[in-house]
Design an enzyme around this catalytic site. Structure first.
Site, short mmCIF file in Angstrom:
data_model
loop_
_atom_site.label_atom_id
_atom_site.label_comp_id
_atom_site.label_asym_id
_atom_site.label_seq_id
_atom_site.Cartn_x
_atom_site.Cartn_y
_atom_site.Cartn_z
N GLU A 1 0.86 -1.20 0.00
CA GLU A 1 0.00 0.00 0.00
C GLU A 1 0.89 1.24 0.00
OE1 GLU A 1 -1.54 0.75 3.91
OE2 GLU A 1 -3.34 1.78 3.18
N ASN B 1 -7.29 5.96 -1.58
CA ASN B 1 -6.15 5.09 -1.29
C ASN B 1 -6.31 3.88 -2.23
OD1 ASN B 1 -4.23 3.37 -0.21
ND2 ASN B 1 -4.72 3.88 1.92
N LYS C 1 -9.52 1.67 -1.63
CA LYS C 1 -9.69 1.13 -0.27
C LYS C 1 -11.05 1.49 0.32
CE LYS C 1 -7.04 1.08 4.10
NZ LYS C 1 -5.74 1.57 4.67
N GLU D 1 -6.37 8.60 7.93
CA GLU D 1 -6.85 8.14 6.62
C GLU D 1 -8.25 8.66 6.32
OE1 GLU D 1 -5.91 4.27 5.00
OE2 GLU D 1 -4.79 3.82 6.83
N CYS E 1 -4.65 -3.10 3.17
CA CYS E 1 -4.35 -2.87 4.60
C CYS E 1 -5.51 -3.25 5.51
CB CYS E 1 -3.91 -1.42 4.80
SG CYS E 1 -3.09 -1.17 6.40
N ASN F 1 0.41 -0.79 5.34
CA ASN F 1 1.30 0.02 6.17
C ASN F 1 0.70 -0.02 7.56
OD1 ASN F 1 3.09 2.53 4.47
ND2 ASN F 1 1.72 1.16 3.34
#
Lengths: 309, 309
Positions: free
Chosen positions: B46, B106, B123, B142, B168, B193
């Site tokens: 990611e 993302n 994501k 995020e 993730c 991450n």
């Protein structure tokens, strides 16, 4: 701190020839142990009163119905309920249920400390098959003898915790835990009878089978921030081995107690229901993080499709 | 036997000061290693091109947008695509995507062996928070910098396998794998991450974090009979530690390859896509065993309720 001392009452094998009364005496002996260890709740296996009869192919319905209970409690199990009531211990156990209108389910019940049944669950995910299967090393005829459960996955506020139930193969399905999780479950009670070898792949023996059982319960616990208590009927029933591996899993997915034998064996852990709060309010705070707009086919589509090549 | 040799290209830390071009050179070096080991597919983490910038609180949108890519491939990444094309290796990696109409995601992409982008994923499960949180040991913004993905969970028939992607935190959600599983996925590609310490509970350190990551991927693999390749960006980025633990999990849930470092490191395994068949046609034959009539609240209800006491 909301601690409940949980007992997982693993049971050794039950042979076809063993009477319900003899089995209940073993369950009461486990309950005596649980009392001496101050248990608040005791969980027994799936089909705790009899052998795992779905391994036997039967065509005579009267022969099938021998393995079913027409009421609960009944004459054979009343001494278990009485002892639990005397001790003030809430119990859960599984049995084959034949309803007054003639339906057959793989069922478990939950009592409060007064020995009153407060919850009933009927197994939703029936494994196995309907007809005799010559390709298998042994039969697994749950789909022949039981209907799929019609009650769904429910929870009950009982003795200070939000409790839910499922049975055996249900524990491999993330939908089981997620429905319970969406209902706020803090303690999942489940029993199982799991053959030690995969009937369709002999290379999948005890070690891998234990791994899959543990993996499923740990993931369900972690991903829903709930305690999970999984309790086996284990050992060799009339020549057919069942695995043990009964365990208690905490809301972070860690195993905190585990059976060592394939016999009658009590595992015990003091489980703080407040430990569920951290996960439920942070990483698995469903309200903040779930995105149901992308989950649609989980409930609209039963089987798997394949993409066009 | 449908073997694909899969490379998981774990990356060590990327500091704020590191240029995209320098990072791409590292990715190309990993690709060179992958070629020497005959890889067919290589998976990068990611946000592979930059530091994990959501740990930094920013108010200036221009400062935020510095971390985003406006097109893919672009000048910085074209050499990576060219090398993958030369080698005939399909690749997947993550990056921060800024669309022409100004939306931020993302994102990860998947190419075929010709270096053509055949799949894009954005994501869905964004962890963390929107505003500066004084209660946390460090920030995880995020939800501030990205929109939730709008493309859902999709699969692509690519180079002989049914491939899906997630990113993730998606790997902790059973819904992710189940939607992909219902679409017939055989190979889930994912990068992450993940901070080595829980920002909201310092006692949850590296060992527990690695356990949760592995548990989630193993359960997703087993319960959907799919390969899962999880690839970390690891090590200390400007003082903030990210965990490693990149791994390849087989369709039975067993780890078959695992990174040992927190640096740039390639893990490789020959993955037979036909190994997915056994699970998909027996215990996890969804068409025979799933009971969607009892799953309703999974898609109709976002947050958890509590039973009335």
């Amino acid at each position: 701190m909301r601690e409940l001392i949980i007992g997982g009452a693993q049971m050794g094998p039950i042979q076809k020839a063993d009477s319900r009364e003899a089995v209940v005496r073993r369950m009461i002996a486990l309950l005596d142990q649980a009392k001496s260890r101050n248990c608040d709740v005791v969980v027994f296996p799936e089909l705790a009163l009899t052998t795992f009869f779905p391994r036997w192919y039967m065509e005579d319905q009267a022969e099938v119905d021998f393995w079913f209970e027409r009421e609960m409690p009944n004459g054979a199990t009343e001494p278990l309920f009485a002892r639990a009531r005397d001790y003030g211990i809430a119990i859960s156990f599984g049995y084959a249920e034949l309803t007054p209108d003639g339906r057959h389910f793989n069922t478990s019940i939950l009592t409060n400390r007064k020995g009153e049944i407060v919850g009933k669950y009927r197994k939703v995910h029936l494994p196995g098959h309907v007809e005799y299967d010559t390709q298998r090393a042994f039969q697994h005829l749950e789909k022949r003898y039981f209907l799929p459960g019609d009650l769904g996955f429910n929870v009950w506020s009982n003795e200070g915790a939000v409790m839910g139930m499922c049975i055996c193969n249900d524990r491999r399905w993330p939908e089981t835990y997620r429905v319970l999780g969406l209902k706020g479950v803090e303690l999942v009670l489940l029993g199982y009878n799991t053959p030690s070898v995969n009937s369709q792949m002999s290379a999948e023996g005890l070690e891998k089978r234990l791994f899959h059982s543990q993996l499923s319960m740990q993931a369900g616990a972690y991903q829903n921030a709930t305690w999970v208590v999984g309790v086996a009927k284990a050992g060799v029933e009339d020549g057919h081995p069942l695995m043990g591996g009964s365990m208690i899993v905490d809301p972070n997915g860690f195993v905190v107690a585990k059976a060592e034998s394939e016999d009658d064996e009590l595992i015990v852990h003091g489980c703080d229901m407040d430990l569920c709060e951290f996960g439920k309010t942070t990483i698995f705070d469903f309200a903040r993080h779930r995105r149901i707009e992308h989950y649609g086919i989980i409930t609209s589509q039963t089987g798997a499709s394949r993409p066009a090549d």
